[in-house]
Design a protein around this motif. Structure first.
Motif, mmCIF file in Angstrom:
data_model
loop_
_atom_site.group_PDB
_atom_site.id
_atom_site.type_symbol
_atom_site.label_atom_id
_atom_site.label_comp_id
_atom_site.label_asym_id
_atom_site.label_seq_id
_atom_site.Cartn_x
_atom_site.Cartn_y
_atom_site.Cartn_z
ATOM 1 N N UNK A 39 24.024 1.327 37.132
ATOM 2 C CA UNK A 39 23.478 1.106 38.762
ATOM 3 C C UNK A 39 22.366 0.570 38.989
ATOM 4 N N UNK A 40 21.547 1.676 38.216
ATOM 5 C CA UNK A 40 20.112 1.157 38.265
ATOM 6 C C UNK A 40 19.513 -0.076 38.389
ATOM 7 N N UNK A 41 20.186 -0.875 37.746
ATOM 8 C CA UNK A 41 19.057 -2.392 37.996
ATOM 9 C C UNK A 41 20.603 -3.588 38.398
ATOM 10 N N UNK A 42 21.553 -3.230 38.244
ATOM 11 C CA UNK A 42 22.806 -3.836 38.037
ATOM 12 C C UNK A 42 23.609 -4.763 37.429
ATOM 13 N N UNK A 43 23.131 -4.453 35.631
ATOM 14 C CA UNK A 43 23.278 -4.943 34.972
ATOM 15 C C UNK A 43 24.399 -4.971 34.489
ATOM 16 N N UNK A 44 25.183 -5.499 33.689
ATOM 17 C CA UNK A 44 26.730 -6.102 33.066
ATOM 18 C C UNK A 44 26.899 -5.770 31.953
ATOM 19 N N UNK A 45 27.374 -4.755 31.203
ATOM 20 C CA UNK A 45 27.480 -4.633 29.464
ATOM 21 C C UNK A 45 28.563 -5.722 29.392
ATOM 22 N N UNK A 46 28.516 -6.617 29.043
ATOM 23 C CA UNK A 46 29.974 -6.944 28.399
ATOM 24 C C UNK A 46 30.842 -6.288 27.449
ATOM 25 N N UNK A 47 31.962 -6.357 27.938
ATOM 26 C CA UNK A 47 33.091 -5.768 26.556
ATOM 27 C C UNK A 47 32.442 -4.323 25.536
ATOM 28 N N UNK A 48 32.350 -3.598 26.413
ATOM 29 C CA UNK A 48 31.620 -2.163 26.165
ATOM 30 C C UNK A 48 32.593 -1.185 26.361
ATOM 31 N N UNK A 49 32.385 -0.318 24.634
ATOM 32 C CA UNK A 49 33.132 0.531 24.732
ATOM 33 C C UNK A 49 32.483 2.349 25.382
ATOM 34 N N UNK A 50 33.574 2.738 25.566
ATOM 35 C CA UNK A 50 32.169 4.471 26.398
ATOM 36 C C UNK A 50 33.221 5.552 25.631
ATOM 37 N N UNK A 51 33.139 6.566 24.843
ATOM 38 C CA UNK A 51 33.614 7.785 24.040
ATOM 39 C C UNK A 51 33.326 8.468 24.691
ATOM 40 N N UNK A 52 34.014 9.288 25.288
ATOM 41 C CA UNK A 52 34.225 10.487 25.947
ATOM 42 C C UNK A 52 34.616 12.156 25.221
ATOM 43 N N UNK A 53 33.116 12.475 25.502
ATOM 44 C CA UNK A 53 33.838 14.410 24.686
ATOM 45 C C UNK A 53 33.327 15.192 25.347
ATOM 46 N N UNK A 54 34.195 16.657 25.237
ATOM 47 C CA UNK A 54 33.507 18.025 25.795
ATOM 48 C C UNK A 54 32.732 17.623 27.396
ATOM 49 N N UNK A 55 33.262 17.241 27.848
ATOM 50 C CA UNK A 55 32.946 16.017 29.725
ATOM 51 C C UNK A 55 32.035 15.591 29.780
ATOM 52 N N UNK A 56 30.839 15.438 28.450
ATOM 53 C CA UNK A 56 29.820 14.020 28.953
ATOM 54 C C UNK A 56 30.524 12.841 27.785
ATOM 55 N N UNK A 57 29.615 12.003 28.479
ATOM 56 C CA UNK A 57 29.441 10.953 28.003
ATOM 57 C C UNK A 57 28.587 11.193 26.658
ATOM 58 N N UNK A 58 29.603 10.271 25.332
ATOM 59 C CA UNK A 58 29.092 10.645 23.796
ATOM 60 C C UNK A 58 28.251 9.261 23.154
ATOM 61 N N UNK A 59 28.821 8.274 23.739
ATOM 62 C CA UNK A 59 28.482 7.225 22.845
ATOM 63 C C UNK A 59 28.896 5.572 24.329
ATOM 64 N N UNK A 60 27.447 4.978 24.264
ATOM 65 C CA UNK A 60 28.132 3.675 24.713
ATOM 66 C C UNK A 60 27.400 2.606 24.099
ATOM 67 N N UNK A 61 28.847 1.732 23.442
ATOM 68 C CA UNK A 61 28.563 0.703 22.892
ATOM 69 C C UNK A 61 29.728 -0.377 22.458
ATOM 70 N N UNK A 62 29.511 -1.376 21.791
ATOM 71 C CA UNK A 62 29.964 -2.357 21.499
ATOM 72 C C UNK A 62 30.883 -1.436 20.322
ATOM 73 N N UNK A 63 32.089 -2.017 20.374
ATOM 74 C CA UNK A 63 33.383 -1.480 18.654
ATOM 75 C C UNK A 63 33.231 -0.843 18.359
ATOM 76 N N UNK A 64 32.448 0.551 19.377
ATOM 77 C CA UNK A 64 32.661 1.911 18.247
ATOM 78 C C UNK A 64 34.228 2.705 17.942
ATOM 79 N N UNK A 65 33.970 3.509 17.128
ATOM 80 C CA UNK A 65 34.794 4.295 16.305
ATOM 81 C C UNK A 65 34.778 5.335 16.640
#
Ligand code: ZN
Length: 416
Positions: free
Chosen positions: A20-46
């Motif tokens: 939101x700060x820049x308006x840029x988009x990161x295509x095909x990204x994964x978001x990992x959530x645990x414990x109420x927080x975002x843990x990781x953002x990236x491609x092909x997360x495991x």
């Protein structure tokens, strides 16, 4: 209870993640959530976290949950005097329902501008309300006798049970009230610094509280690590507030260019609330509104859009607010519609995310999709950098508030 600790970790795959700060988009990204927080953002997360739920966003936008910086969750009726006379138990239950509904709409954090207290915020944080908006509260707004938060009527006496305001006069009473709010964990102190629509006894163009009372509230808030926000409409009330150290102006409809420049120079925030005037206009048309609502509405309704235009031009940080009362809350997303002429989709997204987070002093924890931030997010077909967020109404979307989906059907909407 639906607290983050009782919710399984979630991996949302193949999203178009919005910064939101820049308006840029990161295509095909994964978001990992645990414990109420975002843990990781990236491609092909495991992840090997036990109980992990995986969902596919199918290339939809994933952006931060929204912040409404001016709500009154305890204003159960449009007539504030009627609302204030209800039993506490009813008001608490209605406010809880309001926090759930707002979260489902996408407002994962709300800042209460008068009425809500720590008990309600704690109930939300403890998961007692189900998936609900995080509540940043300031307690009842401070008002002088006869001011905008004085709902006692012409005879004075004690504040009604569930008033959005608390009457205090003189430095000692103001000091005690501010210190009590800080002790309760308030995020801000709200002062009524001029007249308002819903109050029968005041004038829109009059200043409220003496300078020493305002200055003292600012000093005490500062000592407690929080800030003062002021309800004000006229350039005179706004510039006086800015001069006395108030950090944010609520409404500000009659703002002029000179006062906007002053706000910008001091980094003072503006929280416009256009939608409440439209809702009050309908209330007035229905014939049910007390008479003073109509008289005062005519003075501020038309100028609100121009005030935002002046503020944006001057470089004032403009947040997103609604100030809706009672059944009017259903129109929360309409604020986006009303600002279309003076803010771009990206500018409005920022008002409702990054700027709101800065105002609430939760920068980096709210309004962003990044590790360590609260897992408040929206997944939608809409691209909020180019499309207005009132468009959310047109298709199903998914909201996560503090790591918990607001709708148990989220998996189906995402096509898990
Ligand atoms: Zn308000």
């Amino acid at each position: 209870m639906t607290s983050p600790s009782s919710t399984p970790p979630t991996l949302i795959r193949h999203a178009q993640v919005v910064d939101a700060a820049t308006g840029s988009l990161r295509e095909d990204a994964d978001v990992l959530v645990a414990g109420g927080l975002i843990q990781e953002v990236g491609r092909g997360l495991r992840s090997s976290l036990p109980g992990l739920v995986e969902l596919d966003a199918h290339g939809r936008s994933l952006f931060p949950g929204l912040i409404d910086a001016h709500v009154h969750v305890t204003a159960v009726r449009r007539d504030l005097r009627e609302s204030a006379a209800l039993p506490k138990s009813y008001v608490a239950a209605a406010a809880g329902a309001q926090l759930r509904t707002m979260a489902g709409r996408g407002f994962t954090t709300v800042r209460d501008a008068g009425g809500a207290d720590w008990g309600l915020a704690q109930a939300a944080a403890d998961g007692l309300l189900g998936p609900a908006s995080r509540l940043v509260f300031g307690g009842r707004a401070l008002s002088q006798t006869g001011g905008h938060g004085d709902l006692r009527g012409r005879e004075g006496g004690a504040d009604p049970c569930c008033s959005i305001g608390q009457v205090c006069d003189g430095p000692d009473e103001v000091r005690r009230a501010v210190r009590q709010r800080i002790a309760s964990g308030a995020g801000h102190i709200k002062l009524m610094l001029g007249g308002g629509l819903s109050s029968e006894l005041d004038r829109l163009d009059g200043d409220q509280f003496a300078e020493d009372e305002v200055r003292l509230a600012v000093d005490e808030a500062d000592a407690g690590g929080i800030y003062v926000t002021g309800h004000a409409y006229t350039p005179e009330s706004i510039s006086r507030a800015v001069r006395l150290g108030v950090a944010c102006i609520e409404h500000g409809n009659l703002l002029d260019a000179r006062t906007a420049a002053l706000m910008a120079a001091q980094g003072v925030f503006l929280v416009p609330t256009l939608v409440t005037y439209e809702d009050i206009a309908d209330y007035v048309s229905s014939g049910d509104a007390p008479r003073h609502y109509a008289e005062k509405l005519a003075i501020v309704r038309e100028s609100g859009v121009r005030a935002i235009e002046l503020a944006v031009e001057a470089g004032v940080p403009v947040a997103f607010g609604t100030d809706l009362l009672g059944p009017g809350h259903a129109r929360q997303l309409d604020e986006f519609t009303l600002r279309r002429d003076v803010q771009s989709p990206l500018s409005l997204l920022q008002s409702a995310t990054t700027t709101g987070a800065r105002l609430l002093r939760h920068e980096g924890r709210l309004g962003v999709i990044r590790p360590g931030a609260r897992a408040d997010l929206i997944v939608s077909d809409l691209d909020p950098t180019t499309e207005y967020l009132d468009g959310l109404r047109k298709q199903p979307y998914v909201v996560m508030a503090g790591g918990v989906f607001t709708d148990s059907d989220a998996g189906r909407v995402l096509g898990a």
